[in-house]
Write a protein that holds these residues in place. Structure first.
Motif, PDB file in Angstrom:
ATOM      1  N   SER A 200       0.777  -1.259   0.189  1.00 24.12           N
ATOM      2  CA  SER A 200      -0.051  -0.025  -0.162  1.00 24.12           C
ATOM      3  C   SER A 200       1.036   1.219  -0.076  1.00 24.12           C
ATOM      4  O   SER A 200       1.959   1.063   0.598  1.00 24.12           O
ATOM      5  CB  SER A 200      -0.904   0.077   1.186  1.00 24.12           C
ATOM      6  OG  SER A 200      -0.088   0.021   2.473  1.00 24.12           O
ATOM      7  N   SER A 205      -1.524  12.733  -6.875  1.00 24.79           N
ATOM      8  CA  SER A 205      -1.946  12.462  -8.008  1.00 24.79           C
ATOM      9  C   SER A 205      -2.496  13.624  -8.752  1.00 24.79           C
ATOM     10  O   SER A 205      -3.400  14.387  -8.411  1.00 24.79           O
ATOM     11  CB  SER A 205      -2.923  11.446  -8.260  1.00 24.79           C
ATOM     12  OG  SER A 205      -3.600  11.247  -9.497  1.00 24.79           O
ATOM     13  N   GLU A 212      -3.446  10.039  -3.323  1.00 22.04           N
ATOM     14  CA  GLU A 212      -3.993   8.900  -3.608  1.00 22.04           C
ATOM     15  C   GLU A 212      -3.405   7.833  -2.573  1.00 22.04           C
ATOM     16  O   GLU A 212      -2.403   7.665  -2.322  1.00 22.04           O
ATOM     17  CB  GLU A 212      -4.203   8.365  -4.783  1.00 22.04           C
ATOM     18  CG  GLU A 212      -4.884   9.135  -5.947  1.00 22.04           C
ATOM     19  CD  GLU A 212      -5.010   8.526  -7.254  1.00 22.04           C
ATOM     20  OE1 GLU A 212      -6.129   8.492  -7.747  1.00 22.04           O
ATOM     21  OE2 GLU A 212      -4.125   8.375  -7.674  1.00 22.04           O
ATOM     22  N   ILE A 214      -2.831   3.727  -2.892  1.00 19.00           N
ATOM     23  CA  ILE A 214      -2.963   2.588  -3.747  1.00 19.00           C
ATOM     24  C   ILE A 214      -2.668   1.321  -3.159  1.00 19.00           C
ATOM     25  O   ILE A 214      -1.488   1.261  -2.409  1.00 19.00           O
ATOM     26  CB  ILE A 214      -2.204   3.095  -4.789  1.00 19.00           C
ATOM     27  CG1 ILE A 214      -2.359   4.458  -5.551  1.00 19.00           C
ATOM     28  CG2 ILE A 214      -2.155   2.030  -6.051  1.00 19.00           C
ATOM     29  CD1 ILE A 214      -1.155   5.056  -6.244  1.00 19.00           C
ATOM     30  N   THR A 216      -1.344  -2.310  -4.516  1.00 20.79           N
ATOM     31  CA  THR A 216      -0.935  -3.151  -5.716  1.00 20.79           C
ATOM     32  C   THR A 216      -0.127  -4.615  -5.294  1.00 20.79           C
ATOM     33  O   THR A 216       0.528  -4.564  -4.333  1.00 20.79           O
ATOM     34  CB  THR A 216       0.134  -2.167  -6.250  1.00 20.79           C
ATOM     35  OG1 THR A 216      -0.186  -0.867  -6.625  1.00 20.79           O
ATOM     36  CG2 THR A 216       0.833  -2.774  -7.704  1.00 20.79           C
ATOM     37  N   SER A 225       2.419  -6.433 -12.532  1.00 21.49           N
ATOM     38  CA  SER A 225       1.738  -5.616 -11.645  1.00 21.49           C
ATOM     39  C   SER A 225       0.053  -5.545 -11.796  1.00 21.49           C
ATOM     40  O   SER A 225      -0.327  -5.194 -12.898  1.00 21.49           O
ATOM     41  CB  SER A 225       2.447  -4.417 -11.857  1.00 21.49           C
ATOM     42  OG  SER A 225       1.929  -3.423 -10.684  1.00 21.49           O
ATOM     43  N   THR A 226      -0.542  -5.825 -10.723  1.00 24.89           N
ATOM     44  CA  THR A 226      -2.005  -5.589 -10.840  1.00 24.89           C
ATOM     45  C   THR A 226      -2.434  -4.888  -9.711  1.00 24.89           C
ATOM     46  O   THR A 226      -2.033  -4.723  -8.589  1.00 24.89           O
ATOM     47  CB  THR A 226      -2.633  -7.000 -10.337  1.00 24.89           C
ATOM     48  OG1 THR A 226      -2.147  -7.911 -11.233  1.00 24.89           O
ATOM     49  CG2 THR A 226      -4.228  -7.000 -10.343  1.00 24.89           C
ATOM     50  N   GLU A 227      -3.149  -3.775 -10.000  1.00 19.98           N
ATOM     51  CA  GLU A 227      -3.701  -2.585  -9.243  1.00 19.98           C
ATOM     52  C   GLU A 227      -5.159  -3.087  -8.473  1.00 19.98           C
ATOM     53  O   GLU A 227      -6.053  -3.423  -9.123  1.00 19.98           O
ATOM     54  CB  GLU A 227      -3.982  -1.222  -9.729  1.00 19.98           C
ATOM     55  CG  GLU A 227      -4.305  -0.160  -8.988  1.00 19.98           C
ATOM     56  CD  GLU A 227      -4.446   1.035  -9.489  1.00 19.98           C
ATOM     57  OE1 GLU A 227      -5.549   1.654  -9.608  1.00 19.98           O
ATOM     58  OE2 GLU A 227      -3.410   1.634 -10.113  1.00 19.98           O
ATOM     59  N   GLU A 229      -6.650  -1.590  -5.856  1.00 21.36           N
ATOM     60  CA  GLU A 229      -7.912  -0.375  -5.529  1.00 21.36           C
ATOM     61  C   GLU A 229      -6.845   1.005  -5.192  1.00 21.36           C
ATOM     62  O   GLU A 229      -5.693   0.962  -4.884  1.00 21.36           O
ATOM     63  CB  GLU A 229      -8.516  -0.557  -4.173  1.00 21.36           C
ATOM     64  CG  GLU A 229      -9.834  -0.294  -4.079  1.00 21.36           C
ATOM     65  CD  GLU A 229      -9.974   1.098  -3.406  1.00 21.36           C
ATOM     66  OE1 GLU A 229     -11.107   1.529  -2.976  1.00 21.36           O
ATOM     67  OE2 GLU A 229      -9.190   1.554  -2.985  1.00 21.36           O
ATOM     68  N   ARG A 230      -7.507   1.931  -5.725  1.00 22.98           N
ATOM     69  CA  ARG A 230      -6.904   3.403  -5.257  1.00 22.98           C
ATOM     70  C   ARG A 230      -8.093   4.394  -5.131  1.00 22.98           C
ATOM     71  O   ARG A 230      -9.356   4.219  -5.535  1.00 22.98           O
ATOM     72  CB  ARG A 230      -6.051   3.814  -6.332  1.00 22.98           C
ATOM     73  CG  ARG A 230      -6.886   4.282  -7.759  1.00 22.98           C
ATOM     74  CD  ARG A 230      -6.000   5.014  -8.602  1.00 22.98           C
ATOM     75  NE  ARG A 230      -4.746   4.500  -8.897  1.00 22.98           N
ATOM     76  CZ  ARG A 230      -3.825   4.886  -9.412  1.00 22.98           C
ATOM     77  NH1 ARG A 230      -3.472   6.281  -9.217  1.00 22.98           N
ATOM     78  NH2 ARG A 230      -2.466   4.169  -9.742  1.00 22.98           N
TER      79      ARG A 230
END
Length: 324
Positions: A200, A205, A212, A214, A216, A225-227, A229-230
């Motif tokens: 986290s 931004s 933000e 984020i 990941t 890489s997978t996001e 939530e943000r």
């Protein structure tokens, strides 16, 4: 759970775990080691005689004080062995199923490693900065990768690198870096499960017009890489303390003052990306997970509180008191 002095509690718990793990090892395989000062900054490991200590007995859940006293009185002394490091003051300590890692408080630019199977003490990592520190958070390891943050003192936490070293072949990967955004302080909060790393992070931004938060996940084997939530910290929430176990991610949600402040606990099912609220009372913090169990403190951070235990499969949960 974690109490007001988090670093002290974690250190104490890990020391206990070290003692429990080492007691099961054969005495002939685990020599005690200390450092002997040399003329250089680096010390030399020296073997010492084995030192027998008393083993703390193990108990069933929720023993009475009378049961504790009786078990302690009747427990025979069991020889175990210690790793003694002279001329160093340990700043962070990490125990895994294969290694012990630590940082010397007098030289925060190095991570030391010692194999539980025995051998010599190694310097596993050095800071990439002239005034670097690897001590902001303890190193993280599960599987073949040691993950840690590297930051220079002179930049006040606005500059950092998230680095990973493979414990099998020694290769290193730079996972993430920041060159001066103060909103990212104190850097990513990280957890590791096998070859997957989750963090986290807060970051300014320009597109969203806010700072933000984020979450990941990074597959270090396939560099994917997978996001997850943000959102904007100021008017929504901030994610903290992510903990990963297989396809489940548990995380603390910190609310801004405009929403009353406080902390809640959520988990993500990474198979479906469904987000599930485990608490919404603003009084839950510092989660950990070992499937199917999720455990967190039933109170705000830096306060004494009971512990909540939740079973993902059954949905059952119960409270553990903070004293016998």
């Amino acid at each position: 759970m974690r109490y007001p002095n988090l670093s002290t509690f974690r250190l104490s718990l890990q020391v206990i775990l070290i003692l429990i793990m080492l007691v099961s090892c054969k005495s002939s395989e685990h020599p005690t080691i200390r450092y002997q000062e040399t003329g250089s900054k680096t010390s030399v490991p020296i073997l010492e005689d084995k030192i027998p200590l008393e083993q703390t007995p193990s108990f069933d859940i929720n023993p009475t004080k009378e049961e504790l006293s009786a078990a302690t009185a009747n427990s025979p002394a069991t020889p175990i062995h210690t790793l003694r490091v002279a001329n160093q003051r340990i700043s962070n300590l990490l125990l895994t199923d294969r290694y012990i890692f630590w940082i010397d408080h007098e030289d925060l630019s190095k991570i030391y490693q010692y194999s539980i199977e025995g051998g010599v003490i190694e310097i596993k990592a050095n800071s990439a900065y002239p005034d670097g520190s690897l001590d902001l958070y303890e190193p993280t390891n599960q599987g073949d990768w040691l993950v840690f943050r590297d930051t220079p003192f002179s930049r006040g936490g606005a500059t950092w690198k998230l680095r990973a070293i493979n414990l099998v072949d020694g290769k290193e990967k730079l996972l993430l870096e920041e060159e001066g955004d103060p909103s990212t302080w104190p850097g990513p909060i990280v957890d590791v499960d096998g070859n997957r790393i989750v963090w986290s992070l807060t970051k300014k931004s320009d597109t969203a017009g806010c700072v933000e938060t984020i979450i990941t996940m990074f597959d270090i084997t396939h560099n994917i890489s997978t996001e997850i939530e943000r959102s904007c910290v100021e008017n929504q929430h901030m994610w903290n303390f992510p903990r990963l176990f297989e396809n489940f991610l548990v995380v603390e949600q910190d609310l801004p003052d405009s929403k009353g402040g406080g902390n809640n606990i959520y988990y993500f099912d990474l198979n479906t990306m469904e987000r599930v609220a485990l608490s919404t009372d603003g009084k839950s913090s510092m989660p950990v997970i070992w499937y199917p169990w999720i455990v967190w403190k039933a109170g705000p951070r830096f306060s004494f509180a009971q512990t909540t235990i939740y079973n993902i499969e059954s949905g059952d949960n119960f409270l553990v008191p903070n004293s016998l």
